[in-house]
Design a protein around this motif. Sequence first.
Motif, PDB file in Angstrom:
ATOM      1  N   ARG A  38     138.272 -13.270  75.348  1.00 24.54           N
ATOM      2  CA  ARG A  38     139.616 -13.247  74.972  1.00 24.54           C
ATOM      3  C   ARG A  38     139.670 -13.069  73.370  1.00 24.54           C
ATOM      4  NH1 ARG A  38     143.323 -16.886  77.302  1.00 24.54           N
ATOM      5  NH2 ARG A  38     144.613 -16.400  75.722  1.00 24.54           N
ATOM      6  N   VAL A  39     140.831 -12.394  72.829  1.00 28.29           N
ATOM      7  CA  VAL A  39     141.038 -11.953  71.680  1.00 28.29           C
ATOM      8  C   VAL A  39     142.514 -13.191  71.510  1.00 28.29           C
ATOM      9  CG1 VAL A  39     142.096 -10.787  69.787  1.00 28.29           C
ATOM     10  CG2 VAL A  39     140.439  -9.756  71.527  1.00 28.29           C
ATOM     11  N   ALA A  40     142.185 -13.971  70.518  1.00 30.71           N
ATOM     12  CA  ALA A  40     143.308 -14.978  70.128  1.00 30.71           C
ATOM     13  C   ALA A  40     143.292 -15.150  68.752  1.00 30.71           C
ATOM     14  CB  ALA A  40     143.059 -16.423  70.923  1.00 30.71           C
ATOM     15  N   ALA A  41     144.559 -15.340  68.089  1.00 28.62           N
ATOM     16  CA  ALA A  41     144.696 -15.589  66.773  1.00 28.62           C
ATOM     17  C   ALA A  41     144.894 -17.307  66.460  1.00 28.62           C
ATOM     18  CB  ALA A  41     146.024 -15.049  66.426  1.00 28.62           C
ATOM     19  N   LEU A  45     144.472 -15.416  61.935  1.00 28.72           N
ATOM     20  CA  LEU A  45     143.264 -14.647  62.196  1.00 28.72           C
ATOM     21  C   LEU A  45     142.753 -14.394  63.541  1.00 28.72           C
ATOM     22  CD1 LEU A  45     140.820 -13.244  60.683  1.00 28.72           C
ATOM     23  CD2 LEU A  45     139.519 -15.236  60.703  1.00 28.72           C
ATOM     24  N   GLU A  46     142.969 -13.072  64.082  1.00 28.56           N
ATOM     25  CA  GLU A  46     142.462 -12.653  65.169  1.00 28.56           C
ATOM     26  C   GLU A  46     140.882 -12.738  65.497  1.00 28.56           C
ATOM     27  OE1 GLU A  46     143.596  -8.838  66.609  1.00 28.56           O
ATOM     28  OE2 GLU A  46     145.490  -9.617  67.029  1.00 28.56           O
ATOM     29  N   SER A  47     140.492 -13.198  66.557  1.00 33.24           N
ATOM     30  CA  SER A  47     139.081 -13.660  66.715  1.00 33.24           C
ATOM     31  C   SER A  47     138.739 -13.293  68.198  1.00 33.24           C
ATOM     32  CB  SER A  47     138.639 -15.082  66.561  1.00 33.24           C
ATOM     33  OG  SER A  47     138.688 -15.533  65.306  1.00 33.24           O
ATOM     34  N   LEU A  48     137.456 -12.736  68.446  1.00 33.01           N
ATOM     35  CA  LEU A  48     136.970 -12.813  69.855  1.00 33.01           C
ATOM     36  C   LEU A  48     136.209 -13.894  70.374  1.00 33.01           C
ATOM     37  CD1 LEU A  48     136.715 -10.782  72.249  1.00 33.01           C
ATOM     38  CD2 LEU A  48     134.402  -9.980  71.156  1.00 33.01           C
ATOM     39  N   ASP A  75     133.323 -15.155  67.892  1.00 29.23           N
ATOM     40  CA  ASP A  75     133.320 -15.161  66.448  1.00 29.23           C
ATOM     41  C   ASP A  75     133.494 -16.424  65.956  1.00 29.23           C
ATOM     42  OD1 ASP A  75     133.767 -12.340  66.305  1.00 29.23           O
ATOM     43  OD2 ASP A  75     135.874 -12.273  66.428  1.00 29.23           O
TER      44      ASP A  75
END
Length: 85
Positions: A38-41, A45-48, A75
């Motif tokens: 999942r990519v989430a901010a 900051l966007e993180s995986l 991340d």
Amino acid sequence: MSAETSGEYVAEFIDGPLEGEFERRVLVSGEPEERVARVAAIDGLESLFWYDAVERREVDGEVRVRFRFDAGDSDPVEFDQDDNE
């Protein structure tokens, strides 16, 4: 409607930065995924984030899968664990 006819399942994120979130996901070859990204901010900051399936159950004909956070493959992110308890 069962998972076989809907082609979907519900993913429950039980810890980590996405703790408490739910989402509908598509079955792959008729089965839920064992691992999802999942990519989430977080704080802008966007993180995986990687999550691994730890439990599968059926509730009212709907497949639900609980996912646990894999911090080692995700991340780096700082989140306050105390806020989530």
